[in-house]
Design an enzyme around this catalytic site. Structure first.
Site, mmCIF file in Angstrom:
data_model
loop_
_atom_site.group_PDB
_atom_site.id
_atom_site.type_symbol
_atom_site.label_atom_id
_atom_site.label_comp_id
_atom_site.label_asym_id
_atom_site.label_seq_id
_atom_site.Cartn_x
_atom_site.Cartn_y
_atom_site.Cartn_z
ATOM 1 N N CYS A 13 -40.570 -3.198 8.296
ATOM 2 C CA CYS A 13 -40.850 -4.085 7.193
ATOM 3 C C CYS A 13 -41.272 -5.339 7.511
ATOM 4 C CB CYS A 13 -39.558 -4.193 6.387
ATOM 5 S SG CYS A 13 -38.782 -2.348 5.994
ATOM 6 N N HIS B 294 -36.289 -11.546 1.513
ATOM 7 C CA HIS B 294 -36.605 -10.001 1.778
ATOM 8 C C HIS B 294 -36.188 -9.316 0.724
ATOM 9 C CE1 HIS B 294 -37.744 -6.821 4.073
ATOM 10 N NE2 HIS B 294 -36.212 -6.261 4.026
ATOM 11 N N GLU C 43 -28.301 -11.424 3.395
ATOM 12 C CA GLU C 43 -29.515 -12.299 3.272
ATOM 13 C C GLU C 43 -28.883 -13.615 2.557
ATOM 14 O OE1 GLU C 43 -33.132 -11.210 1.585
ATOM 15 O OE2 GLU C 43 -34.094 -12.908 2.344
ATOM 16 N N LYS D 279 -39.960 -8.302 -4.657
ATOM 17 C CA LYS D 279 -40.007 -6.947 -4.805
ATOM 18 C C LYS D 279 -39.603 -6.159 -5.858
ATOM 19 C CE LYS D 279 -39.415 -6.353 0.179
ATOM 20 N NZ LYS D 279 -39.194 -7.467 0.878
ATOM 21 N N HIS E 15 -41.539 -2.487 -2.390
ATOM 22 C CA HIS E 15 -41.503 -2.792 -1.032
ATOM 23 C C HIS E 15 -42.624 -2.179 -0.316
ATOM 24 C CE1 HIS E 15 -40.196 -3.605 2.840
ATOM 25 N NE2 HIS E 15 -38.982 -3.235 2.508
ATOM 26 N N PHE F 63 -35.894 -2.604 9.626
ATOM 27 C CA PHE F 63 -35.102 -1.601 10.311
ATOM 28 C C PHE F 63 -35.669 -1.843 11.798
ATOM 29 C CE2 PHE F 63 -34.417 2.145 6.980
ATOM 30 C CZ PHE F 63 -33.630 1.208 6.401
#
Lengths: 396, 81
Positions: free
Chosen positions: A149, A288, A299, A320, A325, A384
């Site tokens: 990502c 994010h 976050e 998002k 995403h 990830f």
């Protein structure tokens, strides 16, 4: 810009300003096979960018990349005279997923092992970026980043580095992703991180920072930029959309999927230090914010750790909720979103009605907020594998 | 449509060229068809006609007319023409 919220930067910005969601129910067959109900799909028309026969020989992600790059190059007005000094820095999570999956359906699914000869060059991870280079004859530095990502955020940051190091005068930087295929969707479904369709409104299925959040929604598309030294852009009178002045890059080195507050903090601090900015200079953060139970809380904690008291004022949203995403494409797409924020139009976290107290942030909820244009804005991309990339943009 | 006509039509679609502008005797590279593109095209030709052209034969194909000859021979051998 090739996105679920529009086929140009202007359309994308209009959709964000209106808080319009591009998330919708997936086609019944796709949903039945994958178990996934919603996605941020786009109705792709390759005609402006590809000749009639070309699309069949390019993966969907590559087609998006060619569309986005063509738009960016045209908008830049960059004189393409010395193409050895212009490079490509691209990002993608899964590369030619459509091609690869189609080949697996044929080989394993139908036991037909006569593969089409272009399978390798269509599916390889660098296919999108390489096709951008070939299409425009860009013979300078080339790199393809694949860090899930954060891929295309890293592509932008590293493009800035290539220019600063004197290796290129300009870089076409961006990312593309097209993985709304039955197999990839099913793999994500198995991770139990995808949101089901909202019972009342499928377009409202992704709710970052909301108590009711149920996971992320996958999307597809591409975004591209032309980067060059500010002085060079000014000298030729180019329209400057924003200045990329800070790039943070860290690895959690803790866990493959569980995010780590400290890794995110390091990346944000690095970006601020490079840009020589303080938290007070930042008017907006594009989080994010994937709408997972753990990710949003970590976050929010990281932002609070970096911004301290200022966290009460700095506006935060996760777009998002609107464009889904895009995984490897999300960093570049969201950098396009922060360009809107630089103009003082802050795109909202769609459908955020019941903020989770564990995500203590100054949210831009449901509707865009207008403020006087901030000096600088931040875009977070956490992946990830523990890769954290933070980009800072300043007004030109 | 005859074999050459079908090949020309396939080629026109694959390479986005006007079929009228395709000279069957022109070397493929002068038509802007490189080796990788040609191999992909051959794959589609084999599918269209239900024939197989060997690697050795492939090396001797320099024009669309050469290709037609090989496809016609393969069709004849398979009793399809």
């Amino acid at each position: 810009m090739v996105s679920p919220l529009g086929a140009t930067l202007e359309e994308f910005h209009r959709s964000l300003a209106a808080g319009r969601s591009g998330i919708r129910r997936l086609a019944p067959e796709l949903a039945a096979r994958s178990g996934v109900q919603v996605g941020a799909t786009l109705d792709w028309n390759p005609a402006p960018y590809l000749k009639e026969g070309e699309a069949a020989n390019l993966d969907r992600a590559t087609q998006f990349a060619l569309g986005a790059a063509a738009q960016a190059i045209a908008a830049s007005g960059l004189p393409m005279t010395d193409r050895e000094r212009i490079g490509v820095s691209w990002g993608t999570g899964m590369g030619g997923a459509n091609t690869l999956e189609a080949s697996y359906q044929q080989t394993y699914g139908r036991d037909d092992w006569r593969m089409r000869p272009l399978t390798v060059v269509m599916s390889m991870s660098n296919a999108a970026g390489s096709n951008v280079a070939v299409r425009h004859g860009l013979r300078g530095p080339f790199a393809n980043y694949s860090t899930a990502c954060s891929s295309s955020a890293m592509a932008l940051g590293e493009a800035m580095r290539a220019i600063a190091a004197g290796r290129a005068d300009a870089m076409v930087a961006g990312g593309a992703e097209a993985l709304l295929t039955p197999g990839v969707l099913a793999a994500w479904q198995a991770l139990r991180t995808l949101a089901p369709a909202d019972a009342g409104d499928a377009s409202a299925s992704c709710k970052p920072f909301d108590k009711r959040r149920a996971g992320l929604v996958l999307g597809e598309g591409a975004a591209a930029f032309v980067l060059e030294e500010e002085s060079a852009a000014r000298a030729r009178g180019a329209r400057i959309y924003g200045l990329l002045t800070g790039y943070g890059n860290s690895c959690d080195a803790v866990h493959m999927s569980r995010p780590d507050r400290d890794g995110q903090v390091r990346a944000m601090k690095q970006a601020l230090a490079e840009a020589q900015l303080t938290p007070r200079d930042i008017g907006y953060i594009n989080a994010h914010g994937t709408a997972t139970a753990v990710g949003d809380v970590v976050e929010a904690e990281a932002i609070n750790a970096v911004f301290g008291e200022t966290a009460r004022e700095v506006r935060v949203s996760s777009t998002k909720s609107l464009h889904g995403h895009l995984l490897g494409g999300s960093g570049a797409l969201e950098f396009a979103a922060v360009l809107l924020a630089l103009e003082g139009v802050l795109p909202p976290t769609g459908f955020l009605e019941q903020p989770d107290p564990a995500c203590a942030l100054r949210h831009v909820a449901r509707e865009a907020e207008r403020i006087s244009p901030p000096r600088a804005v931040m875009s977070n991309s956490f992946a990830f594998g523990g890769s954290n990339v933070v980009l800072l943009a300043e007004r030109a | 449509m005859d074999t050459l006509g079908r090949i020309r039509q396939l080629a026109a679609k694959e390479f986005s060229i006007n079929p009228e502008g395709l000279d069957p005797k022109a070397p493929l590279d002068t038509l802007g068809i490189d080796s990788l593109s040609f191999i992909e095209f051959m794959f589609k030709v084999e599918d269209e006609f239900g024939v197989s052209v060997s690697d050795e034969e492939l090396k001797t194909i320099k024009t669309l007319a050469d290709l037609e000859r090989h496809v016609a021979a393969a069709l004849a051998a398979a009793g399809k023409a």
